[in-house]
Write a protein that holds these residues in place. Structure first.
Motif, short mmCIF file in Angstrom:
data_model
loop_
_atom_site.label_atom_id
_atom_site.label_comp_id
_atom_site.label_asym_id
_atom_site.label_seq_id
_atom_site.Cartn_x
_atom_site.Cartn_y
_atom_site.Cartn_z
N GLY A 66 4.52 25.57 -55.89
CA GLY A 66 3.86 25.50 -54.94
C GLY A 66 3.68 23.73 -54.59
N ASP A 67 2.98 23.49 -53.55
CA ASP A 67 2.48 22.28 -53.14
C ASP A 67 1.36 21.77 -54.12
OD1 ASP A 67 4.08 21.56 -50.78
OD2 ASP A 67 3.04 23.44 -50.00
N GLU A 68 1.50 20.80 -54.82
CA GLU A 68 0.69 20.15 -55.85
C GLU A 68 -0.88 19.96 -55.16
OE1 GLU A 68 0.46 20.02 -59.28
OE2 GLU A 68 2.25 21.18 -59.33
N GLU A 69 -0.81 19.51 -54.10
CA GLU A 69 -2.09 19.10 -53.50
C GLU A 69 -3.03 20.19 -53.59
OE1 GLU A 69 0.98 16.78 -51.12
OE2 GLU A 69 0.92 18.76 -51.97
N ILE A 70 -2.72 21.53 -53.72
CA ILE A 70 -3.70 22.52 -53.79
C ILE A 70 -4.29 22.65 -55.02
CG2 ILE A 70 -3.63 25.09 -53.97
CD1 ILE A 70 -1.48 25.56 -52.01
N ARG A 71 -3.62 21.93 -56.07
CA ARG A 71 -4.20 21.74 -57.53
C ARG A 71 -5.13 20.52 -57.52
NH1 ARG A 71 -0.39 23.98 -62.07
NH2 ARG A 71 1.22 22.82 -61.25
N THR A 72 -4.58 19.43 -56.80
CA THR A 72 -5.28 17.94 -56.95
C THR A 72 -6.21 17.42 -55.82
OG1 THR A 72 -3.07 17.16 -55.94
CG2 THR A 72 -3.13 17.33 -58.31
N ASP A 73 -6.03 18.10 -54.90
CA ASP A 73 -6.74 17.54 -53.68
C ASP A 73 -7.97 18.53 -53.42
OD1 ASP A 73 -7.70 17.99 -50.74
OD2 ASP A 73 -6.43 16.00 -50.57
N ASP A 74 -9.35 18.10 -53.60
CA ASP A 74 -10.42 18.86 -53.61
C ASP A 74 -10.50 19.86 -52.45
OD1 ASP A 74 -11.23 17.74 -56.13
OD2 ASP A 74 -12.68 16.54 -55.18
N SER A 75 -10.15 19.31 -51.09
CA SER A 75 -10.27 20.31 -49.95
C SER A 75 -9.28 21.46 -49.88
CB SER A 75 -10.17 19.40 -48.71
OG SER A 75 -8.75 18.78 -48.75
N TYR A 76 -8.14 21.20 -50.50
CA TYR A 76 -7.22 22.33 -50.61
C TYR A 76 -7.58 23.13 -51.92
CZ TYR A 76 -3.93 20.15 -47.40
OH TYR A 76 -3.21 19.46 -46.43
N PHE A 77 -8.16 22.72 -52.98
CA PHE A 77 -8.51 23.34 -54.19
C PHE A 77 -9.77 24.24 -53.97
CE2 PHE A 77 -11.38 23.85 -57.64
CZ PHE A 77 -10.52 24.39 -58.60
N PHE A 78 -10.69 23.85 -53.26
CA PHE A 78 -11.81 24.53 -52.69
C PHE A 78 -11.41 25.76 -51.75
CE2 PHE A 78 -14.38 20.72 -53.63
CZ PHE A 78 -14.80 20.91 -54.94
N ALA A 79 -10.40 25.40 -51.06
CA ALA A 79 -10.15 26.40 -50.07
C ALA A 79 -9.38 27.59 -50.80
CB ALA A 79 -8.91 26.06 -49.06
N ALA A 80 -8.48 27.16 -51.84
CA ALA A 80 -7.74 28.13 -52.44
C ALA A 80 -8.92 29.05 -53.64
CB ALA A 80 -6.67 27.27 -53.32
N SER A 81 -9.56 27.81 -54.05
CA SER A 81 -10.59 29.05 -54.95
C SER A 81 -11.31 29.96 -54.09
CB SER A 81 -11.73 27.92 -55.34
OG SER A 81 -11.06 26.66 -56.18
N GLU A 82 -11.72 29.87 -52.94
CA GLU A 82 -12.43 31.11 -52.19
C GLU A 82 -11.46 32.30 -52.25
OE1 GLU A 82 -13.69 29.97 -48.42
OE2 GLU A 82 -14.68 28.08 -49.08
N GLN A 83 -10.10 32.35 -52.41
CA GLN A 83 -9.32 33.48 -52.30
C GLN A 83 -8.95 33.90 -53.86
OE1 GLN A 83 -8.35 34.65 -49.33
NE2 GLN A 83 -10.00 32.85 -48.78
N LEU A 84 -9.39 33.19 -54.82
CA LEU A 84 -8.83 33.71 -56.21
C LEU A 84 -9.49 35.03 -56.56
CD1 LEU A 84 -8.53 30.39 -58.15
CD2 LEU A 84 -6.76 31.79 -57.47
N GLY A 85 -10.75 35.14 -56.02
CA GLY A 85 -11.50 36.53 -56.49
C GLY A 85 -10.74 37.66 -56.14
N ASP A 86 -9.97 37.48 -54.79
CA ASP A 86 -9.26 38.55 -54.33
C ASP A 86 -7.95 39.05 -55.17
OD1 ASP A 86 -11.40 39.16 -52.54
OD2 ASP A 86 -10.43 37.79 -50.92
#
Length: 98
Positions: A66-86
């Protein structure tokens, strides 16, 4: 980022499921988690006390591509983190005293 049907089918067959997290044009393909992933994330997060470290552990362990920004950019990381529980398939269980 677009993921090929072949890649998604491969992940589903190998891991029992695949997921895509999308945020503002960025996306990541993740595999279905298992109990070893949960154990690792709990250990990495001091028994679940550090939610950020737990989400980092989950995201990194389940990451296929995927796009590495999801792992490295805090704004994308926090957005993705909200979905991980599901991402965890939960079934309903009951306990009966006999």
């Amino acid at each position: 980022m677009e993921f090929s049907k072949e890649k998604i089918d491969e992940i589903k067959k190998k891991h029992g499921g695949a997921f895509v997290i999308e945020c503002d044009g960025k996306s990541a393909l993740l595999r279905k988690p298992n109990r070893n992933d949960m154990s690792y994330a709990l250990a990495a997060s001091n028994g679940g006390k550090d939610a950020i470290k737990m989400n980092e552990a989950f995201l990194n362990n389940l990451w296929v591509e995927g796009d590495e920004e999801i792992r490295t950019d805090d704004s994308y990381f926090f957005a993705a983190s909200e979905q991980l529980g599901d991402i965890f398939e939960k079934r309903v269980a009951s306990l009966k005293k006999l």
